[in-house]
Motif scaffolding. Sequence first.
Motif, mmCIF file in Angstrom:
data_model
loop_
_atom_site.group_PDB
_atom_site.id
_atom_site.type_symbol
_atom_site.label_atom_id
_atom_site.label_comp_id
_atom_site.label_asym_id
_atom_site.label_seq_id
_atom_site.Cartn_x
_atom_site.Cartn_y
_atom_site.Cartn_z
ATOM 1 N N GLY A 1 1.727 -1.878 -6.588
ATOM 2 C CA GLY A 1 1.993 -1.234 -7.875
ATOM 3 C C GLY A 1 2.071 -2.251 -8.999
ATOM 4 O O GLY A 1 1.532 -2.032 -10.093
ATOM 5 N N ALA A 2 2.722 -3.359 -8.721
ATOM 6 C CA ALA A 2 2.868 -4.394 -9.756
ATOM 7 C C ALA A 2 1.520 -5.004 -10.106
ATOM 8 O O ALA A 2 1.166 -5.118 -11.286
ATOM 9 N N MET A 3 0.762 -5.408 -9.096
ATOM 10 C CA MET A 3 -0.519 -6.056 -9.397
ATOM 11 C C MET A 3 -1.454 -5.094 -10.131
ATOM 12 O O MET A 3 -2.173 -5.492 -11.050
ATOM 13 N N ALA A 4 -1.419 -3.820 -9.733
ATOM 14 C CA ALA A 4 -2.272 -2.828 -10.402
ATOM 15 C C ALA A 4 -1.831 -2.631 -11.849
ATOM 16 O O ALA A 4 -2.659 -2.652 -12.771
ATOM 17 N N ARG A 5 -0.545 -2.461 -12.081
ATOM 18 C CA ARG A 5 -0.077 -2.224 -13.446
ATOM 19 C C ARG A 5 -0.309 -3.445 -14.333
ATOM 20 O O ARG A 5 -0.667 -3.312 -15.492
ATOM 21 N N LEU A 6 -0.088 -4.629 -13.772
ATOM 22 C CA LEU A 6 -0.283 -5.835 -14.591
ATOM 23 C C LEU A 6 -1.743 -5.971 -15.022
ATOM 24 O O LEU A 6 -2.028 -6.471 -16.112
ATOM 25 N N ALA A 7 -2.646 -5.542 -14.157
ATOM 26 C CA ALA A 7 -4.073 -5.695 -14.453
ATOM 27 C C ALA A 7 -4.677 -4.448 -15.084
ATOM 28 O O ALA A 7 -5.857 -4.467 -15.468
ATOM 29 N N GLY A 8 -3.903 -3.369 -15.158
ATOM 30 C CA GLY A 8 -4.459 -2.119 -15.679
ATOM 31 C C GLY A 8 -5.441 -1.478 -14.721
ATOM 32 O O GLY A 8 -6.422 -0.849 -15.126
ATOM 33 N N LEU A 9 -5.210 -1.638 -13.440
ATOM 34 C CA LEU A 9 -6.082 -1.083 -12.407
ATOM 35 C C LEU A 9 -5.355 0.036 -11.665
ATOM 36 O O LEU A 9 -4.144 0.209 -11.819
ATOM 37 N N GLU A 10 -6.085 0.730 -10.827
ATOM 38 C CA GLU A 10 -5.499 1.736 -9.936
ATOM 39 C C GLU A 10 -5.063 1.026 -8.651
ATOM 40 O O GLU A 10 -5.825 0.250 -8.077
ATOM 41 N N ALA A 11 -3.839 1.299 -8.194
ATOM 42 C CA ALA A 11 -3.399 0.716 -6.921
ATOM 43 C C ALA A 11 -4.021 1.493 -5.769
ATOM 44 O O ALA A 11 -4.181 2.712 -5.855
ATOM 45 N N PRO A 12 -4.376 0.819 -4.679
ATOM 46 C CA PRO A 12 -4.840 1.544 -3.496
ATOM 47 C C PRO A 12 -3.717 2.423 -2.965
ATOM 48 O O PRO A 12 -2.546 2.076 -3.077
ATOM 49 N N SER A 13 -4.086 3.562 -2.408
ATOM 50 C CA SER A 13 -3.089 4.486 -1.867
ATOM 51 C C SER A 13 -2.994 4.311 -0.356
ATOM 52 O O SER A 13 -4.007 4.296 0.339
ATOM 53 N N PHE A 14 -1.789 4.132 0.139
ATOM 54 C CA PHE A 14 -1.569 4.005 1.591
ATOM 55 C C PHE A 14 -0.805 5.250 2.030
ATOM 56 O O PHE A 14 0.135 5.677 1.354
ATOM 57 N N PRO A 15 -1.168 5.827 3.176
ATOM 58 C CA PRO A 15 -0.581 7.120 3.560
ATOM 59 C C PRO A 15 0.844 7.073 4.161
ATOM 60 O O PRO A 15 1.376 8.127 4.495
ATOM 61 N N ASP A 16 1.456 5.921 4.286
ATOM 62 C CA ASP A 16 2.831 5.828 4.828
ATOM 63 C C ASP A 16 2.960 6.439 6.217
ATOM 64 O O ASP A 16 3.910 7.173 6.507
ATOM 65 N N ASN A 17 1.969 6.160 7.062
ATOM 66 C CA ASN A 17 2.007 6.744 8.408
ATOM 67 C C ASN A 17 2.169 5.698 9.509
ATOM 68 O O ASN A 17 1.931 5.986 10.684
ATOM 69 N N GLU A 18 2.585 4.482 9.125
ATOM 70 C CA GLU A 18 2.722 3.422 10.129
ATOM 71 C C GLU A 18 3.881 3.733 11.082
ATOM 72 O O GLU A 18 4.963 4.137 10.648
ATOM 73 N N GLN A 19 3.628 3.496 12.372
ATOM 74 C CA GLN A 19 4.656 3.750 13.393
ATOM 75 C C GLN A 19 4.907 2.534 14.259
ATOM 76 O O GLN A 19 5.835 2.540 15.086
#
Lengths: 168, 168
Positions: free
Chosen positions: A66-84
């Motif tokens: 989120g930080a790197m995307a916002r600092l650069a004005g880019l879209e952050a990659p979306s991760f599905p939060d499914n790690e087990q």
Amino acid sequence: MTIELHAIAAPVFTARLKALVHLLKIGESEGRARGLSEEAVLGARLAPDMFELKRQVQIATDHVKGAMARLAGLEAPSFPDNEQTFAELYARIDRTLAFVASVPAAAVNGREETIVTLKLRQETMELTAIDYLQGFAIPNFYFHLTTAYDILRHLGMPLGKRDFLWRQ
Amino acid sequence: MTIELHAIAAPVFTARLKALVHLLKIGESEGRARGLSEEAVLGARLAPDMFELKRQVQIATDHVKGAMARLAGLEAPSFPDNEQTFAELYARIDRTLAFVASVPAAAVNGREETIVTLKLRQETMELTAIDYLQGFAIPNFYFHLTTAYDILRHLGMPLGKRDFLWRQ
């Protein structure tokens, strides 16, 4: 001599995410040696209403991308939060590291006064990029990184400050 | 637009030390409401071989005064580590805040490449001021700040992320 915005974000996140992998690997191998399931280690928490280890790792990476995307004005990659599993968390951290590396310093530098809009659950905040980084993204990142460490320590894993500050 | 060294140290330390007072005040009043002694709350820890809450607060302030002193090439004030109560810890944090405020920005800015010598138990490190700040002082500071929070949460104190990110 000047300090650039990229230099106070990307190298910090990169070094500490690699240290997080180092910490998790100790937790993984020690957990295995003790006969604990991955689920038990990754599901450990410090209080019933706090997030478990797995979620601490997920949120730590969320603040980085989120930080790197916002600092650069880019879209952050979306991760599905499914790690087990540990392996899945390492893969998530690797994807985060790759995203950090993919953001050119030139896309970030000079943007410290650019307004960043932050949509939180209860409010929308508008901050300069530097205030967002220092007053939100970095404190949040360290919060979840340290809490991951503290959960492992609370489980009795053989870790010390040197592991937290570990550098490749 | 440039980012100055003082601006990535003093305001961060100041805001987060004030948040630490806020966290401790909740721990103090909730502890009192539950009939816990100050000694019990300040002596709590997450693992037998980790430092107790009181010591986490002491070390967090040590990293702040050490950082501001090294960045400016000054001597850090020495604190005797004899606090036993919440009131004494608040006074220590206040002394730390006063030291941070006493270091002029002009004494710090421009010194990011100055070599800082760090005498640790097992080694002596020489780092540029910016690498020392970002790779040592700030991670250590957040480590002890977050661990203080985590100890209070582990005691069941009514805290949330908003308290950690609290701003005056």
